[in-house]
Design a protein around this motif. Structure first.
Motif, PDB file in Angstrom:
ATOM      1  N   LYS A 139       0.833  -1.204   0.000  1.00  0.00           N
ATOM      2  CA  LYS A 139       0.000   0.000   0.000  1.00  0.00           C
ATOM      3  C   LYS A 139       0.868   1.255   0.000  1.00  0.00           C
ATOM      4  N   GLU A 140       1.943   1.225   0.782  1.00  0.00           N
ATOM      5  CA  GLU A 140       2.875   2.359   0.786  1.00  0.00           C
ATOM      6  C   GLU A 140       3.533   2.516  -0.576  1.00  0.00           C
ATOM      7  N   ALA A 141       3.890   1.377  -1.183  1.00  0.00           N
ATOM      8  CA  ALA A 141       4.523   1.412  -2.506  1.00  0.00           C
ATOM      9  C   ALA A 141       3.580   2.037  -3.526  1.00  0.00           C
ATOM     10  N   LEU A 142       2.297   1.667  -3.471  1.00  0.00           N
ATOM     11  CA  LEU A 142       1.306   2.234  -4.391  1.00  0.00           C
ATOM     12  C   LEU A 142       1.149   3.734  -4.163  1.00  0.00           C
ATOM     13  N   GLU A 143       1.171   4.163  -2.909  1.00  0.00           N
ATOM     14  CA  GLU A 143       1.074   5.591  -2.593  1.00  0.00           C
ATOM     15  C   GLU A 143       2.271   6.368  -3.156  1.00  0.00           C
ATOM     16  N   VAL A 144       3.454   5.758  -3.067  1.00  0.00           N
ATOM     17  CA  VAL A 144       4.659   6.400  -3.621  1.00  0.00           C
ATOM     18  C   VAL A 144       4.490   6.614  -5.122  1.00  0.00           C
ATOM     19  N   VAL A 145       3.999   5.580  -5.808  1.00  0.00           N
ATOM     20  CA  VAL A 145       3.812   5.670  -7.262  1.00  0.00           C
ATOM     21  C   VAL A 145       2.777   6.737  -7.607  1.00  0.00           C
ATOM     22  N   GLN A 146       1.708   6.763  -6.852  1.00  0.00           N
ATOM     23  CA  GLN A 146       0.629   7.724  -7.138  1.00  0.00           C
ATOM     24  C   GLN A 146       1.024   9.165  -6.829  1.00  0.00           C
ATOM     25  N   ASN A 147       1.982   9.367  -5.918  1.00  0.00           N
ATOM     26  CA  ASN A 147       2.375  10.718  -5.508  1.00  0.00           C
ATOM     27  C   ASN A 147       3.750  11.146  -6.023  1.00  0.00           C
ATOM     28  N   MET A 148       4.306  10.400  -6.949  1.00  0.00           N
ATOM     29  CA  MET A 148       5.612  10.766  -7.519  1.00  0.00           C
ATOM     30  C   MET A 148       5.538  12.125  -8.219  1.00  0.00           C
ATOM     31  N   PRO A 149       6.624  12.925  -8.173  1.00  0.00           N
ATOM     32  CA  PRO A 149       6.614  14.237  -8.850  1.00  0.00           C
ATOM     33  C   PRO A 149       6.686  14.133 -10.365  1.00  0.00           C
TER      34      PRO A 149
END
Length: 599
Positions: free
Chosen positions: A465-475
Motif C-alpha cells: 500500500k505504501e509502494a502504491l502511494e509512492v507511485v501515485q504521488n511521484m513528482p
C-alpha cells in the motif's frame, strides 16, 4: 712536426638551453619540464615573450594548469600571444569558464584580441547552453573585422554545430553568406548535420562539395553507420576513391554493432592496414555477441603481432565482456595485464570491477577494488552497486561509510546502489532513511530511477500500500518500469486488488507487454481465482499478445549457448533432454519441484 689542433671540449650552456626551448611546447614529460623550467628561471628567461607561451603550452599538455597559470603570472606585461596561450590551455583542460575570465581580464588590461583569440575562446563553447556565448563571440568578430582570415568563420561554424539544432541552423546561415570557403568549412557543416541526424541534408551538401578529402568521406560514412543504415554506408564505401584505416574500421564497427559478424570479419581480413583500434573493434564485436573462442583467438593474434594495448583497448574489450557475460575473455585480458606489467589507470580498474561484477564474480571485483592505490567516485559506485546486485548488501553499506570517510561525496548513482543493497537485505526503514537523506543531506533530487528502487524496496518488504502511494504521488509520471516493479512485488505477495489496479496503468503505458498479463494470471492462480485466470488469457488472445519464451545462456568451455523452452536447435539437444529426464526424479526427491506458471 706540427701538433694537430684539438677541437675545443667546452660547449655553450646557453646554446644547449636554446635547443631545448625550441621544442619546449611539445614536452609531455612533467619531470623534464620542471627541470627545464628551473633552468629558464635561473637564466632569467621566464619573462621572455617567446619562451613563456611555450611553457604554458607544455604545462597544458601535462594537464598541469596551475603551473601554467604560475608561468603566466610571472610575466609583468603579458601580450596577446601570452593571453592566447593561457586561453587555449584552459579550454584544452576543460576550464571553459576560466577561459572567459582570462579573456575579460585581457580586455580590462587593454590588450586587444587578435584573429587567434576568438577561435581559441570558441573551443570553450559546446552544448546548447553555449549558444549565447557563441553568438556573442560572433558579434565581436564582425565588429573587429576578423572574417578575412578563413580560420575564424570556420571556427564559428564548428562551434555553432556543437550547440544543438538551433546552432546548426546558425552555422548553415553563416556558411551561405561566406564569400570564401575551404574544405574545412564544408566538412564542419556536414559533420554538424550528421551529428544532428539530418543525413539527407548532409548528403546533399556532401554531393555539392567541389572537392572532397578523406575526412569528408569518413564523416558521411560514420553518419550512415551511426544511423544503422549499413546498406547506404556500404554503397558509399564502395564509391570512395581512397579508403584509409578509419574508413575500414568504421565499416567493421557498423557491422559488428548490427550483429553481422561475418561481414565484419570479411572486411577486417581485407583491411590493407590494421591498427590497435581495428583490432579492438573486431575483438569487442565478437565478445559483445558472445563468441568467446573467436574473440580470444583474435586477442591472442593481436598480442603475437606485438601490438601494445592501451587503456582504450582494455576498457572496450572488458565492456564487451561485461555486456555479454564472457568471463573467459575477461580473465584472459586480466592475465595479459599482469604478465606485461601494464600500469592500470583508475578507468581500467573500474572496467575490471564492472566486468567481474556483471560476470558474477563479485569477490574478484572486490579484490581489484581493494588493490587500487587510487580511486574515483566511479570506483566506489561500481563496487557498491555490484555487491548490492549480488546480495552482499552488508559489505556494500560498509563501503558506503568508508567512501564518505575518504572524502567522496555520493551522487545519484551511489544511492541507486545503496537502495538496491537495502532492498536485498530487507532493510526497508533504513532504505527509506537513505532515500530521504538524498535531498536533505546531499542536495540530490531523486530521479525516476530512485523512485523505482523505493517502490521495489517497499514492495519486496510487503508494504504494498505504501509502494502504491509512492507511485501515485511521484513528482513525475510513472513509467512502465515503475508499474512493472510494483506488479512484480504483487507477484511475491498476491494482493489481487492492487495487482488489478497496477495492470490498468500498465496497459495504458505499455499495452503490448504480454509478461504483465502473464504475471496477473499467476497472481489469480495463486489466489485460486481460476475464472479470472481464464479472463486474462482470453484478453491476451483477443488483443493479440503472446508471452515470448524465456531464454537462458550458458558459458561452457569458452562458448556461449542459448536455450529456450522446448528448444531443439542445439546440436546436442537430444542428449541434453535425456539428462534432464534423468535429473527430474532426483530433483523431486530432494524437494526441488518447479513452481507452475499459468501465463
Amino acid at each position: 712536426m706540427t701538433t694537430p689542433i684539438r677541437a675545443p671540449t667546452w660547449f655553450s650552456t646557453r646554446r644547449q638551453l636554446e635547443l631545448k626551448v625550441s621544442e619546449l611546447h611539445k614536452c609531455s614529460n612533467l619531470s623534464h619540464l620542471k627541470q627545464l623550467h628551473a633552468q629558464i628561471f635561473k637564466a632569467n628567461l621566464h619573462n621572455d615573450p617567446f619562451i613563456a607561451p611555450k611553457l604554458i603550452s607544455a604545462f597544458s599538455l601535462c594537464h598541469q594548469l596551475g603551473l601554467a597559470i604560475n608561468v603566466f603570472n610571472q610575466v609583468q606585461f603579458p601580450n596577446v600571444h601570452l593571453y592566447n596561450s593561457l586561453i587555449r590551455a584552459q579550454t584544452q583542460n576543460s576550464q571553459s569558464s576560466q577561459a572567459f575570465i582570462t579573456f575579460l581580464d585581457m580586455l580590462n588590461n587593454g590588450v586587444f584580441p587578435d584573429n587567434f583569440t576568438y577561435p581559441f575562446l570558441l573551443k570553450a563553447c559546446s552544448g546548447p547552453c553555449s549558444l549565447q556565448f557563441v553568438q556573442m563571440v560572433h558579434t565581436q568578430m564582425i565588429k573587429l573585422g576578423f572574417f578575412g582570415d578563413i580560420f575564424v568563420p570556420n571556427s564559428l561554424i564548428d562551434s555553432y554545430c556543437k550547440c544543438g539544432v538551433i546552432g546548426v541552423s546558425s552555422a548553415r546561415k553563416l556558411f551561405v553568406f561566406m564569400e570564401d570557403r575551404d574544405i574545412v568549412s564544408w566538412n564542419s557543416l556536414i559533420r554538424g548535420l550528421v551529428k544532428g541526424g539530418n543525413l539527407k541534408d548532409a548528403r546533399q551538401l556532401f554531393d555539392e562539395m567541389p572537392e572532397k578529402d578523406a575526412v569528408s568521406w569518413n564523416i558521411m560514412l560514420d553518419g550512415y553507420v551511426k544511423a544503422k543504415d549499413m546498406d547506404a554506408a556500404f554503397q558509399l564505401f564502395e564509391k570512395m576513391p581512397e579508403r584509409n584505416v578509419v574508413s575500414w574500421s568504421t565499416m567493421v564497427s557498423g557491422y559488428t554493432k548490427a550483429g553481422d559478424l561475418d561481414m565484419a570479419r570479411l572486411l577486417f581480413d581485407k583491411m590493407p592496414v590494421k591498427n590497435l583500434v581495428s583490432w579492438t573493434i573486431i575483438i569487442s564485436g565478437y565478445a559483445g555477441n558472445g563468441f568467446t573462442k573467436e574473440a580470444i583467438s583474435l586477442y591472442n593474434e593481436m598480442e603475437s603481432l606485438g601490438l601494445k594495448f592501451d587503456d582504450g583497448t582494455i576498457i572496450s574489450i572488458l565492456a564487451a565482456c561485461a555486456e555479454s557475460g564472457l568471463l573467459t575473455l575477461g580473465k584472459r585480458v586480466r592475465s595479459s595485464i599482469v604478465a606485461t606489467g601494464f600500469r592500470c589507470s583508475v578507468a581500467v580498474n573500474n572496467a575490471l570491477i564492472d566486468m567481474y561484477v556483471k560476470c558474477g564474480c563479485a569477490e574478484k571485483a572486490l579484490v581489484v577494488f581493494q588493490g587500487m592505490s587510487e580511486r574515483d567516485l566511479v570506483s566506489w559506485n561500481t563496487i557498491i552497486q555490484g555487491l548490492a546486485m549480488h546480495g552482499d548488501g552488508v559489505t556494500a553499506l560498509k563501503l558506503f561509510s568508508r567512501m564518505k570517510k575518504s572524502g567522496f561525496r555520493p551522487d545519484k548513482f551511489t544511492f541507486i546502489g545503496i537502495l538496491c543493497a537495502c532492498t536485498h537485505m530487507g532493510y526497508v526503514d533504513k532504505g527509506l532513511d537513505y532515500f530521504y537523506s538524498m535531498e536533505r543531506d546531499y542536495d540530490i533530487v531523486p530521479q525516476i530511477e530512485h523512485y523505482g528502487c523505493l517502490v521495489d524496496l517497499l514492495g519486496r518488504g510487503g508494504r504494498l500500500k505504501e509502494a502504491l502511494e509512492v507511485v501515485q504521488n511521484m513528482p513525475m509520471e510513472p513509467n512502465a518500469v515503475i508499474w512493472g516493479t510494483l506488479l512484480g512485488a504483487c507477484r511475491l505477495h498476491y494482493p489481487v486488488e492492487i495487482a488489478q489496479e497496477v495492470l490498468k496503468h500498465l496497459v495504458k503505458v505499455d499495452p503490448t507487454e504480454a509478461g504483465n498479463f502473464s504475471m496477473l494470471s499467476n497472481i489469480y492462480a495463486a489466489a485460486g481465482d481460476w475464472g479470472n485466470v481464464a479472463n486474462v488469457r482470453r484478453t491476451m488472445k483477443n488483443i493479440g499478445v503472446q508471452k515470448p519464451s524465456g531464454a537462458s545462456t550458458l558459458d561452457l568451455d569458452g562458448e556461449v549457448h542459448e536455450f529456450t523452452v522446448f528448444d531443439n536447435s542445439h546440436p546436442n539437444s537430444e542428449g541434453i533432454y535425456q539428462m534432464i529426464h534423468l535429473l527430474r526424479p532426483q530433483l523431486k526427491e530432494s524437494g526441488c519441484a518447479p513452481r507452475p506458471t499459468y501465463g
